[in-house]
Design a protein around this motif. Structure first.
Motif, short mmCIF file in Angstrom:
data_model
loop_
_atom_site.label_atom_id
_atom_site.label_comp_id
_atom_site.label_asym_id
_atom_site.label_seq_id
_atom_site.Cartn_x
_atom_site.Cartn_y
_atom_site.Cartn_z
N ARG A 18 0.84 -1.19 0.00
CA ARG A 18 0.00 0.00 0.00
C ARG A 18 0.89 1.25 0.00
O ARG A 18 1.96 1.25 0.59
N ARG A 19 0.41 2.32 -0.64
CA ARG A 19 1.03 3.64 -0.50
C ARG A 19 -0.09 4.62 -0.15
O ARG A 19 -0.87 5.01 -1.02
N PRO A 20 -0.18 5.04 1.11
CA PRO A 20 -1.25 5.97 1.49
C PRO A 20 -1.15 7.28 0.72
O PRO A 20 -0.07 7.85 0.55
N VAL A 21 -2.29 7.72 0.21
CA VAL A 21 -2.38 9.00 -0.48
C VAL A 21 -3.45 9.84 0.19
O VAL A 21 -4.29 9.33 0.94
N GLU A 22 -3.43 11.13 -0.08
CA GLU A 22 -4.37 12.04 0.57
C GLU A 22 -5.67 12.06 -0.22
O GLU A 22 -5.79 12.75 -1.24
N THR A 23 -6.64 11.27 0.24
CA THR A 23 -7.93 11.21 -0.43
C THR A 23 -9.02 10.94 0.60
O THR A 23 -8.78 10.16 1.55
N PRO A 24 -10.19 11.53 0.45
CA PRO A 24 -11.30 11.22 1.36
C PRO A 24 -11.99 9.91 1.04
O PRO A 24 -12.87 9.48 1.78
N SER A 25 -11.61 9.28 -0.07
CA SER A 25 -12.29 8.07 -0.54
C SER A 25 -11.45 6.83 -0.31
O SER A 25 -10.41 6.65 -0.97
N PRO A 26 -11.87 5.93 0.60
CA PRO A 26 -11.13 4.67 0.78
C PRO A 26 -11.08 3.85 -0.51
O PRO A 26 -10.09 3.17 -0.77
N GLN A 27 -12.15 3.93 -1.30
CA GLN A 27 -12.15 3.17 -2.56
C GLN A 27 -11.13 3.74 -3.55
O GLN A 27 -10.45 2.98 -4.26
N ALA A 28 -11.01 5.06 -3.57
CA ALA A 28 -9.98 5.66 -4.44
C ALA A 28 -8.59 5.23 -4.00
O ALA A 28 -7.72 4.95 -4.84
N GLN A 29 -8.37 5.16 -2.68
CA GLN A 29 -7.10 4.67 -2.17
C GLN A 29 -6.82 3.25 -2.65
O GLN A 29 -5.72 2.93 -3.10
N SER A 30 -7.84 2.39 -2.57
CA SER A 30 -7.66 1.00 -3.01
C SER A 30 -7.31 0.92 -4.49
O SER A 30 -6.42 0.18 -4.89
N TRP A 31 -8.04 1.71 -5.31
CA TRP A 31 -7.75 1.66 -6.75
C TRP A 31 -6.40 2.24 -7.08
O TRP A 31 -5.71 1.76 -7.98
N PHE A 32 -5.97 3.26 -6.36
CA PHE A 32 -4.63 3.79 -6.58
C PHE A 32 -3.58 2.74 -6.24
O PHE A 32 -2.62 2.53 -7.00
N ASP A 33 -3.74 2.07 -5.09
CA ASP A 33 -2.78 1.04 -4.70
C ASP A 33 -2.70 -0.05 -5.76
O ASP A 33 -1.61 -0.50 -6.13
N ARG A 34 -3.84 -0.47 -6.25
CA ARG A 34 -3.86 -1.49 -7.29
C ARG A 34 -3.12 -1.01 -8.54
O ARG A 34 -2.34 -1.75 -9.14
N GLY A 35 -3.41 0.23 -8.93
CA GLY A 35 -2.74 0.76 -10.11
C GLY A 35 -1.24 0.80 -9.97
O GLY A 35 -0.50 0.46 -10.91
#
Length: 560
Positions: A18-35
């Motif tokens: 995982r790489r935590p990013v600054e987003t209010p959306s947990p789903q957006a975080q998940s998709w970023f990690d996957r990408g």
């Protein structure tokens, strides 16, 4: 197959990165990690889809736009000059657009640094300005080195800096003759960054860092130094086929053909899951082909004919005319040369009648490398069986088919024409030998060896069966034992004759030939040592190995 990373949608098992990013959306975080994991795994098309999903959930997520720009650009396996004109123009425009939008979106300071650095990779909007695009590699690398210095504890930044450095001279990191960095290479800078990061727990668990480290070391004089990294990467990202495969670049160089077969089989399993979900008509087909190619190559070295043939047939079956007919990117240029691997397997195991029965492709234009390879294999088979007239007919057909292969047709880092130039000299040697023109035959085989050794670095090597195996076998058949011994010593890496990538440690074919040489030369203690290695190497072979090449007719038994 899949794990659930949010409450609504199953997905591939990409491990724990995982790489935590600054987003209010947990789903957006998940998709970023996957990408980002897919980008590290070189499945760039799927990475882009994941970053796009993240942006749908959080349109202000600037680092997701950075991810798209990173994934559409050049990479270690696809430099700018490998893009076709349509792909190049579209990728360049997309990257510059996304980076422009990213600079206006929400981003942390380190994310702003990543966006600014990547912008240097795309210095022009003119796809014909090759000089500017080439300069962008160094500019991006320079910017990433500075960012890495500013963020020494950020393993992603360290990984991306090393990645930028090796891409300056992709696949030309080391001079394999001297073991020193190749001209223009920045591999020592990359290695210093990677070594430092690998000293940390985060580095040892990072899929991208381990991936780049293997590429950094594989063509060096000491690929074995990457074995710990290779072992850390095995199974780290279960459903990313390319990462399951990557350790095998080191395995084959170290003579661990069993591990190479096993890890590539795991990669193939992961690839099948991806195809079931996304279909076969995408650029990731190149990586699926690469994994099966590795199974064939490794199984051939270890005498596993059934494994090699099954993988070759599976690979050929997935390279359909529909896939190869895609024009952008030009899939035939990237993939068609994988189709005839079966021919090399049949030659390796001396299955002459099957070779002679192999049909020429119905479409010899689309399958031009395949057509030439079939004629080569038939020619070798006829020569081995003493059918000289037929062998000469096949040689003429091979030459005609060879002339029809365009320069744009590749098997990874080598053109089909350069690879089959080795076959041309091999076939000349095989025919001359069976015609009784021994010295002329050996001159042709030495020419084949020279062409084989001179191929640009690749793994698997461009020519599937080491040319020294045939030369050594026929030298032994002529009683030239001391010459044969030197050939096998070089092939096994027991002397410094060859560059490291041209050595094949522990391969049972040269072990067989070398042990016979030692026995015939009266070097009994050495023969005993090599014999023990041969027994272990031959234990998984599914056929008796009687010579280093089936072209030798007065073969000796393997492990008497």
């Amino acid at each position: 197959m899949a794990v659930v990373l949010d409450s609504t949608e199953p997905y591939f098992d990409l491990g724990s990165y995982r790489r935590p990013v600054e987003t209010p959306s947990p789903q957006a975080q998940s998709w970023f990690d996957r990408g980002l994991v897919w980008a590290y795994a070189f499945n760039h098309g799927e990475a882009i889809r994941c970053f796009e999903r993240a942006l749908e959930l959080d349109p202000e997520l600037g680092i997701a736009r950075w991810g798209i720009a990173y994934a559409v650009g050049p990479n270690y396996n696809k430099a700018w000059d490998a893009f076709d004109p349509v792909d190049l123009a579209a990728s360049l425009a997309r990257a510059r657009m996304e980076l422009g939008l990213a600079a206006q979106s929400r981003a942390t300071p380190v994310e702003q640094g990543l966006i600014a650095a990547l912008t240097a990779r795309f210095p022009t909007d003119d796809p014909d300005d090759a000089d500017a695009l080439a300069a962008g590699h160094d500019a991006y690398a320079d910017a990433m080195v500075e960012l890495a210095r500013a963020h020494p504890d950020d393993v992603d930044v360290q990984t991306l800096a090393a990645d930028a450095l090796v891409n300056v001279t992709a696949w030309a990191l080391w001079d394999t003759r001297t073991g020193e960095p190749a001209p223009g290479s920045r591999v020592l800078e990359a290695k210093e960054i990677l070594d430092s990061a690998l000293a940390t727990p985060a580095g040892r668990a990072h899929p991208g860092l381990l991936h780049i480290y293997i590429h950094t070391m594989e063509m060096s004089a000491h690929p074995e130094r990457a074995l710990p990294a290779a072992d850390l990467l095995r199974g780290l990202v279960p459903d990313a086929g390319h990462l399951q495969h990557m350790p095998t670049h080191i395995d084959v160089l170290c003579g661990d053909y069993r591990s190479s077969v096993q890890s590539n089989r795991a990669a193939v399993q992961a690839d099948r899951k991806f195809v079931d979900a996304e279909g076969p008509l995408n650029f990731y087909s190149l990586y699926r082909a690469h994994d099966l190619h590795f199974v064939v190559y490794s199984a051939m070295f270890s005498g596993q004919s059934a494994v090699a043939l099954h993988a070759a047939d599976e690979l050929a079956a997935q390279l359909s005319a529909e896939l190869l007919s895609i024009e952008s990117p030009p899939m035939a240029d990237w993939l068609e040369a994988f189709v005839p691997l079966r021919i090399h397997v049949l030659i390796r195991f001396g299955r002459w009648d099957e070779l002679i029965a192999e049909p020429v492709p119905a479409d010899p234009v689309l399958y031009c490398t395949t057509a030439a390879t079939v004629h080569y294999g038939r020619g070798v088979a006829h020569a081995a069986k003493g059918n000289i007239a037929q062998a000469n007919t096949e040689r003429e057909a091979f030459r005609a088919a060879y002339r029809a292969i365009p320069e744009s047709r590749y098997l990874f880092n080598n053109t089909s024409r350069d690879i089959l130039a080795v076959g041309e000299a091999m076939l000349d040697g095989e025919i001359a030998y069976r015609e009784g023109r021994i010295e002329e035959a050996f001159a042709s085989l030495r020419e084949a060896i020279a062409r084989d050794d001179a191929l640009p670095y690749d793994e698997p090597w461009g020519w599937m069966q080491p040319t020294r195996h045939a030369y050594g076998a026929l030298l032994l058949e002529q009683g030239r034992v001391e010459e044969a011994a030197r050939v096998y010593e070089a092939d096994l890496g027991l002397d410094p004759t060859l560059s490291r990538p041209c050595q094949h440690p522990n391969n049972l074919w040269s072990l067989h030939g070398y042990r016979e040489c030692l026995q015939r030369l009266g070097r009994a203690p050495e023969a005993t040592i090599i014999g023990r290695q041969l027994e272990l190497a031959a234990a998984r072979a599914d056929v008796p190995v009687a010579a280093s090449c089936a072209c030798r007719l007065d073969a000796a038994p393997c492990c008497d």
